[in-house]
Design a protein around this motif. Structure first.
Motif, short mmCIF file in Angstrom:
data_model
loop_
_atom_site.label_atom_id
_atom_site.label_comp_id
_atom_site.label_asym_id
_atom_site.label_seq_id
_atom_site.Cartn_x
_atom_site.Cartn_y
_atom_site.Cartn_z
N ILE A 96 0.84 -1.20 0.00
CA ILE A 96 0.00 0.00 0.00
C ILE A 96 0.87 1.25 0.00
O ILE A 96 0.65 2.19 -0.77
CB ILE A 96 -0.95 -0.01 1.21
N ASN A 97 1.89 1.26 0.85
CA ASN A 97 2.82 2.40 0.89
C ASN A 97 3.48 2.64 -0.46
O ASN A 97 3.58 3.78 -0.94
CB ASN A 97 3.91 2.16 1.94
N ILE A 98 3.93 1.56 -1.09
CA ILE A 98 4.63 1.67 -2.37
C ILE A 98 3.71 2.21 -3.45
O ILE A 98 4.07 3.14 -4.20
CB ILE A 98 5.21 0.30 -2.79
N ASN A 128 -7.62 -0.86 -3.35
CA ASN A 128 -8.22 -2.19 -3.37
C ASN A 128 -7.65 -3.07 -2.26
O ASN A 128 -8.38 -3.83 -1.61
CB ASN A 128 -8.02 -2.86 -4.73
N ILE A 129 -6.34 -2.96 -2.05
CA ILE A 129 -5.73 -3.71 -0.94
C ILE A 129 -6.28 -3.21 0.39
O ILE A 129 -6.60 -4.00 1.28
CB ILE A 129 -4.20 -3.59 -0.98
N SER A 152 -11.54 4.60 0.53
CA SER A 152 -10.93 3.70 -0.45
C SER A 152 -11.95 3.17 -1.45
O SER A 152 -11.59 2.44 -2.37
CB SER A 152 -10.24 2.53 0.26
N SER A 153 -13.22 3.51 -1.25
CA SER A 153 -14.28 3.14 -2.19
C SER A 153 -14.88 4.43 -2.76
O SER A 153 -15.43 5.24 -2.01
CB SER A 153 -15.37 2.33 -1.49
N LEU A 154 -14.80 4.62 -4.06
CA LEU A 154 -15.33 5.83 -4.68
C LEU A 154 -16.84 5.92 -4.49
O LEU A 154 -17.38 7.00 -4.22
CB LEU A 154 -14.97 5.85 -6.16
#
Length: 494
Positions: free
Chosen positions: A197-199, A225-226, A381-383
């Motif tokens: 996620i960070n990357i 998504n993660i 994290s969900s549009l």
């Protein structure tokens, strides 16, 4: 695991669970193993037992201090960590752990000192360099923050937290060494979900700065998504909570109690990334204002009020938590989800002022999707869920503005950054304050900022984020299809 240190001398003692005789090294090793396995409560019992029986091992005190801090016993944790340091003044991990405690308490000045001590003792302490950069960024010392984060990745090229931090400060003027490391294939190998996620967020930030919006969007989708797989969206819970609190507001029994000349309580509400940090920076330039930041004090006060069966006045509970009787300065509370409590606040807190910050919905939703909040806000994290929560806060604030129009100020972020002089003067006039040209320069405010806007707020007011959603139209399609069904947003076409 950090904090092991050297072996201690042998000493015969009993284990906490039975009468089996073990030497101190064996029992310490067992405690360390338990902690490494994530069995922290069992490890803590061993640490407490060892300390009780007179073991003077600095590693034990340091690790026990970590546990106490994690369970909220901060004073006890500080004592144990300082004991570890007294036993071994050259033990870098104890200084680091003490710094972590101070960061959690918001005491960044003390944290900075402890981290520098840790680094002096352990020059290759990558995570200490990163955390020092982390707090310096909150303090607005961006050049120093960048330098410490670069040092962190030099020492540990796989420290993904440092790449993420660096990506938020990246100007795009030059290509630093860590830029190539971030995009290397080796970096992404054998990483856990949190590191991935960070990357992905870090890469997205770089692509965004370089104007490569399609590549940025691809990484954003991967990252979010993660996140959703790890933490489900709480959108439905938030919306149901709004409904319940509206009922509570309607049924709130207002008490006609005299409170004297209590100071102004300013509540800044809205959604994350709505411009609230900028607004708080403007307001807190008033030397008579105490900046509380994002603290969930009112909700805790309301719970106590309900538990007392409404015998204690809600405002008294709230002011007690602020220690308002000792310091009668006005306060700003930027717990954004207080919009759900706006009706109760307007009725319960004398001299309450509520500033509702909002902006273009697609810009707001995009900014949340790009933010990678450290904790909470899983809906972002969900549009689709972001649209639902945005609409919920928009609708409930329309209702509260009609009911409590004298208590609530509408602040449009888009207008604020486009016409700052006009909008800031209007806000200051509403607050009833004397005008000062300093309010036009919030970037000069040297206050601590621990929000996702801690870099942007250090720059002069700008319009560069307006209309940013247009660069991500394809990615935002799910949100656009819903939001444009509303009449006021039908012009936000794909």
């Amino acid at each position: 695991m950090k904090g092991f240190g050297e072996k201690n001398q042998l000493k015969k003692i009993k284990t906490p669970k039975n009468a089996e005789i073990l030497d101190s090294d064996q029992l310490i090793k067992k405690a360390f193993t338990l902690q490494a396995q994530g069995r922290t409560l069992e490890a803590a019992k061993h640490y407490a037992y060892l300390i009780k029986h007179g073991i003077k091992d600095y590693r034990v005190f340091s690790n026990y201090g970590i546990f106490l801090n994690e369970i909220g016993k901060h004073k006890e944790a500080e004592l144990e960590l300082k004991k570890a340091i007294s036993l071994n003044p050259k033990y870098a991990n104890a200084y680091y752990n003490l710094a972590v405690l101070f960061i959690g308490q918001g005491n960044l000045g003390k944290a900075e000192l402890e981290l520098k001590k840790a680094i002096k003792l352990k020059s290759d302490f990558a995570i200490a360099y990163y955390n020092l950069g982390f707090i310096l960024k909150d303090l607005g010392r961006l050049k120093e923050a960048d330098s410490y984060n670069q040092k962190a990745v030099e020492i540990d090229p796989h420290l993904t937290d440092a790449y993420l931090s660096l990506s938020t400060m990246y100007s795009g003027d030059k290509t630093p060494k860590w830029h190539n490391q971030l995009f290397s294939e080796s970096l992404i190998k054998n990483k856990n979900n949190r590191e991935l996620i960070n990357i992905f967020f870090a890469r997205s930030n770089i692509f965004h700065r370089e104007g490569k919006y399609q590549e940025s969007a691809e990484n954003l989708i991967n990252a979010n998504n993660i996140k959703l797989r790890l933490n489900k969206s709480e959108a439905n819970l938030l919306i149901n909570k709004t409904k319940k609190l509206k009922i509570s507001s309607d049924n709130y029994e207002r008490k006609n109690k005299a409170f004297g000349n209590y100071p102004m309580s300013i509540f800044i509400v809205g959604l994350p990334r709505c411009g609230s940090t900028l607004v708080e920076s403007i307001i807190s330039l008033n030397s008579h204002v105490r900046d509380l930041g994002e603290v969930n004090i009112f909700e805790k006060s309301y719970r106590e009020y309900k538990e007392s069966e409404k015998k204690t006045d809600l405002s008294e509970i709230y002011w007690k938590k602020l220690e308002i009787t000792k310091n009668k300065r006005s306060t700003t509370n930027k717990w954004l989800f207080n919009y759900q409590y706006a009706g109760i606040i307007a009725q319960a807190i004398p001299n309450a002022k509520i500033i509702h910050c909002y902006r273009n919905p697609l810009d707001n939703i995009l900014s949340m999707y790009r933010a990678h909040f450290a904790t909470g806000n899983n809906f972002s994290s969900s549009l689709v869920d972001s649209v639902a929560v945005y609409s919920d806060q928009e609708e409930i604030m329309k209702i509260y503005k009609k009911e409590f129009k004298n208590h609530i100020y509408e602040l449009n972020y888009d207008k604020l950054v486009t016409h700052p002089s006009e909008e800031i003067k209007s806000l200051i006039l509403w607050l009833g304050w004397k005008w000062n040209d300093l309010y036009l320069s919030p970037h000069l405010n040297n206050r601590k900022v621990s929000t996702r806007s801690n870099v942007e707020v250090r720059s002069p007011i700008t319009t560069k984020s307006l209309g940013g959603w247009k660069n991500y139209k394809e990615m935002l399609r799910p949100a656009m299809e819903i939001i444009t069904q509303k009449d006021q947003y039908k012009d936000l076409k794909y």
